[in-house]
Design an enzyme around this catalytic site. Structure first.
Site, PDB file in Angstrom:
ATOM      1  N   GLU A   1      19.969  37.501   6.942  1.00  0.00           N
ATOM      2  CA  GLU A   1      21.201  36.751   7.255  1.00  0.00           C
ATOM      3  C   GLU A   1      22.386  37.111   6.365  1.00  0.00           C
ATOM      4  O   GLU A   1      23.036  36.237   5.787  1.00  0.00           O
ATOM      5  CB  GLU A   1      20.910  35.242   7.191  1.00  0.00           C
TER       6      GLU A   1
ATOM      7  N   GLU B   1      11.726  34.954  14.978  1.00  0.00           N
ATOM      8  CA  GLU B   1      11.686  33.501  14.703  1.00  0.00           C
ATOM      9  C   GLU B   1      11.907  32.737  16.011  1.00  0.00           C
ATOM     10  O   GLU B   1      12.687  31.787  16.081  1.00  0.00           O
ATOM     11  CB  GLU B   1      12.765  33.125  13.678  1.00  0.00           C
TER      12      GLU B   1
HETATM   13  O1  G3I Z   1       9.442  22.055  -0.810  1.00  0.00           O
HETATM   14  C1  G3I Z   1      10.267  20.891  -0.767  1.00  0.00           C
HETATM   15  C2  G3I Z   1       9.491  19.698  -1.146  1.00  0.00           C
HETATM   16  O2  G3I Z   1       9.066  19.812  -2.480  1.00  0.00           O
HETATM   17  C3  G3I Z   1      10.351  18.450  -0.952  1.00  0.00           C
HETATM   18  O3  G3I Z   1       9.600  17.317  -1.176  1.00  0.00           O
HETATM   19  C4  G3I Z   1      10.908  18.397   0.484  1.00  0.00           C
HETATM   20  C5  G3I Z   1      11.849  17.219   0.688  1.00  0.00           C
HETATM   21  O4  G3I Z   1      12.755  17.476   1.720  1.00  0.00           O
HETATM   22  O5  G3I Z   1      11.610  19.566   0.717  1.00  0.00           O
HETATM   23  C6  G3I Z   1      10.807  20.720   0.630  1.00  0.00           C
HETATM   24  O6  G3I Z   1      11.576  21.843   0.912  1.00  0.00           O
HETATM   25  C7  G3I Z   1      11.930  22.027   2.266  1.00  0.00           C
HETATM   26  C8  G3I Z   1      11.325  23.333   2.734  1.00  0.00           C
HETATM   27  O7  G3I Z   1      11.790  23.614   4.030  1.00  0.00           O
HETATM   28  C9  G3I Z   1       9.799  23.308   2.758  1.00  0.00           C
HETATM   29  O8  G3I Z   1       9.336  22.345   3.652  1.00  0.00           O
HETATM   30  C10 G3I Z   1      13.445  22.074   2.350  1.00  0.00           C
HETATM   31  O9  G3I Z   1      13.983  20.792   2.043  1.00  0.00           O
HETATM   32  C11 G3I Z   1      13.873  22.501   3.711  1.00  0.00           C
HETATM   33  O10 G3I Z   1      15.281  22.730   3.696  1.00  0.00           O
HETATM   34  C12 G3I Z   1      13.181  23.784   4.077  1.00  0.00           C
HETATM   35  O11 G3I Z   1      13.593  24.152   5.377  1.00  0.00           O
HETATM   36  C13 G3I Z   1      13.311  25.471   5.758  1.00  0.00           C
HETATM   37  C14 G3I Z   1      14.614  26.217   6.000  1.00  0.00           C
HETATM   38  O12 G3I Z   1      14.327  27.533   6.457  1.00  0.00           O
HETATM   39  C15 G3I Z   1      15.445  26.317   4.744  1.00  0.00           C
HETATM   40  O13 G3I Z   1      16.632  26.945   4.992  1.00  0.00           O
HETATM   41  C16 G3I Z   1      12.494  25.438   7.029  1.00  0.00           C
HETATM   42  O14 G3I Z   1      11.217  24.866   6.746  1.00  0.00           O
HETATM   43  C17 G3I Z   1      12.323  26.841   7.593  1.00  0.00           C
HETATM   44  O15 G3I Z   1      11.750  26.765   8.871  1.00  0.00           O
HETATM   45  C18 G3I Z   1      13.674  27.516   7.702  1.00  0.00           C
HETATM   46  O16 G3I Z   1      13.473  28.838   8.130  1.00  0.00           O
HETATM   47  C19 G3I Z   1      14.637  29.638   8.359  1.00  0.00           C
HETATM   48  C20 G3I Z   1      14.275  31.090   8.064  1.00  0.00           C
HETATM   49  O17 G3I Z   1      13.736  31.203   6.769  1.00  0.00           O
HETATM   50  C21 G3I Z   1      15.490  32.005   8.221  1.00  0.00           C
HETATM   51  N1  G3I Z   1      16.087  31.845   9.532  1.00  0.00           N
HETATM   52  C22 G3I Z   1      16.402  30.480   9.922  1.00  0.00           C
HETATM   53  C23 G3I Z   1      15.158  29.589   9.801  1.00  0.00           C
HETATM   54  C24 G3I Z   1      15.433  28.196  10.294  1.00  0.00           C
HETATM   55  O18 G3I Z   1      16.389  27.572   9.479  1.00  0.00           O
END
Ligand code: G3I
Length: 372
Positions: A158, A263
């Site tokens: 990205e 994805e």
């Molecule tokens: O790990 C922490 C945890 O410790 C905490 O308790 C919890 C509370 O919200 O958050 C956890 O982290 C989260 C993480 O996912 C793991 O579950 C983050 O808040 C959350 O923002 C994160 O979201 C991920 C996102 O990328 C971040 O930008 C999504 O799961 C994941 O599916 C998403 O994937 C991205 C690709 O990498 C790139 N392309 C877009 C795609 C969708 O956004």
């Protein structure tokens, strides 16, 4: 009654084979995506920590049955794998590598350089030399550890704006516009046995696609290896940009690299940024409108989603010589990131398996594309 040892063994063997027979017949009733498309492209899924550690009972059998490629949804991202300066945490990433080896799956590692999910110490770093040191050390340490163990890396994720220009990330600001070529150069050195990809969303759109093509050509012109490009594929079920996708497959394949859909998901919920609905997203009425399918997905929407998936897979099959992998962003609807974005706590249905991990109408429509 006394059971002789030999009889005992026979009973165990018999009951095991009955159990296996039962299990495999239950499994063989459902077609397998990876089998159906085995001569076309790899079929992948993103996995979360629970799934990697085989603690999510719904996916323990399903994932190895359906998929031959896996991408870590989060655990190889910078904030998780290097949470503190020079402090690496490889635990779950290593578990993923073991899991994939056990099930004969290819790992697409995701991702080395991304402006998002950076560790806190990186977010406001002002000193360009420190950013450079981080950049070199992160790529070299992580990519070399997994060389020969993962199949591929999303080296840079990205990096582009919608108009095709470079995103104003910390890497662009501190390292200059050659940072992407440098990322691939470092990855090539650290991971000579690993395929190297550029990954982004909306790069099927003409302006952003042109930016991606320019980027890839620049890497190639520098004599640095890039093996493929990933079109993420986060689309909505009723507005999949089929024409742009087809043009992109042709344009990217013409660069002599692999094309992948990395994805894939087709969400069914309204987006608060779709003009008309933006105003109501904070009201109770708005919340109902924004989360309309809390009980079940209506048949009409399920059918339209199934048709959209079938159209996409028919296109993928038409270009199966150019496409090396199609990866879904999640195993089943209940664990999709789209339940939490762009509004938290909604009920979305973007994938091929439902909340009970059962195949949906869309799953069968995808399988059917191979029979036509
Ligand atoms: O790990 C922490 C945890 O410790 C905490 O308790 C919890 C509370 O919200 O958050 C956890 O982290 C989260 C993480 O996912 C793991 O579950 C983050 O808040 C959350 O923002 C994160 O979201 C991920 C996102 O990328 C971040 O930008 C999504 O799961 C994941 O599916 C998403 O994937 C991205 C690709 O990498 C790139 N392309 C877009 C795609 C969708 O956004």
């Amino acid at each position: 009654m006394l059971i002789k040892p030999r009889t005992h063994i026979l009973i165990i063997a018999l009951s095991c084979s009955l159990f296996d027979a039962g299990k495999s017949s239950a499994q063989t009733n459902t077609p397998s995506l990876k089998e159906v498309f085995k001569n076309d492209f790899l079929i992948g899924t993103a996995l979360n920590t629970q799934q990697i550690e085989e603690k999510d009972s719904g996916t323990v059998v399903l994932v190895p049955q359906q998929f031959n490629a896996v991408t870590p949804e989060n655990v190889m991202k910078a904030a998780i794998i290097q949470p503190g300066w020079n402090d690496f945490n490889f635990k779950v990433a290593d578990e993923l590598v073991d899991y994939a080896a056990k099930h004969n799956m290819k790992v697409n590692a995701h991702t080395l350089i991304w402006h998002s999910q950076l560790p806190p110490f990186m977010r406001h770093m002002q000193n360009a030399d420190s950013v450079k040191e981080y950049f070199q050390k992160h790529i070299t340490t992580v990519a070399s550890r997994y060389d020969g163990k993962v199949y591929s890396w999303d080296v840079v994720n990205e990096a582009l704006n919608e108009d095709g220009t470079l995103r104003n990330s910390i890497f662009l600001q501190k390292l200059g516009e050659d940072y992407i070529v440098e990322a691939f150069r470092l990855a090539q050195k650290a991971a000579p046995h690993t395929k190297l990809y550029y990954n982004d969303y909306n790069i099927e759109q003409p302006a952003k696609r042109a930016g991606a093509i320019a980027l890839i050509k620049k890497i190639q012109a520098a004599g640095v290896r890039i093996d493929g490009v990933g079109i993420q594929g986060h689309w909505k079920y009723n507005t999949v940009p089929m024409h742009d996708i087809e043009e992109s497959i042709k344009a990217f394949a013409a660069l002599g690299i692999e094309v992948m859909f990395t994805e894939l998901d087709l969400g069914v919920l309204p987006n608060p940024w779709d003009g008309k609905t933006a105003e109501v997203s904070n009201t109770a009425e708005g919340n109902d409108k924004m989360n309309p399918y809390t009980k079940a997905l209506p048949d009409s929407v399920a059918a339209a989603q199934a048709k959209a998936y079938a159209d996409l897979f028919s296109l993928f099959l038409k270009y199966n010589q150019s496409i090396s992998r199609v990866t879904f962003w999640g195993v089943a609807d209940g664990v999709s990131w789209l339940n939490g974005w762009p509004i938290r706590g909604r009920t979305n249905y973007p994938l091929l398996f439902n909340r009970q991990y059962k195949p949906k109408t869309a799953f069968y429509s995808v399988i059917k594309t191979k029979e036509n």
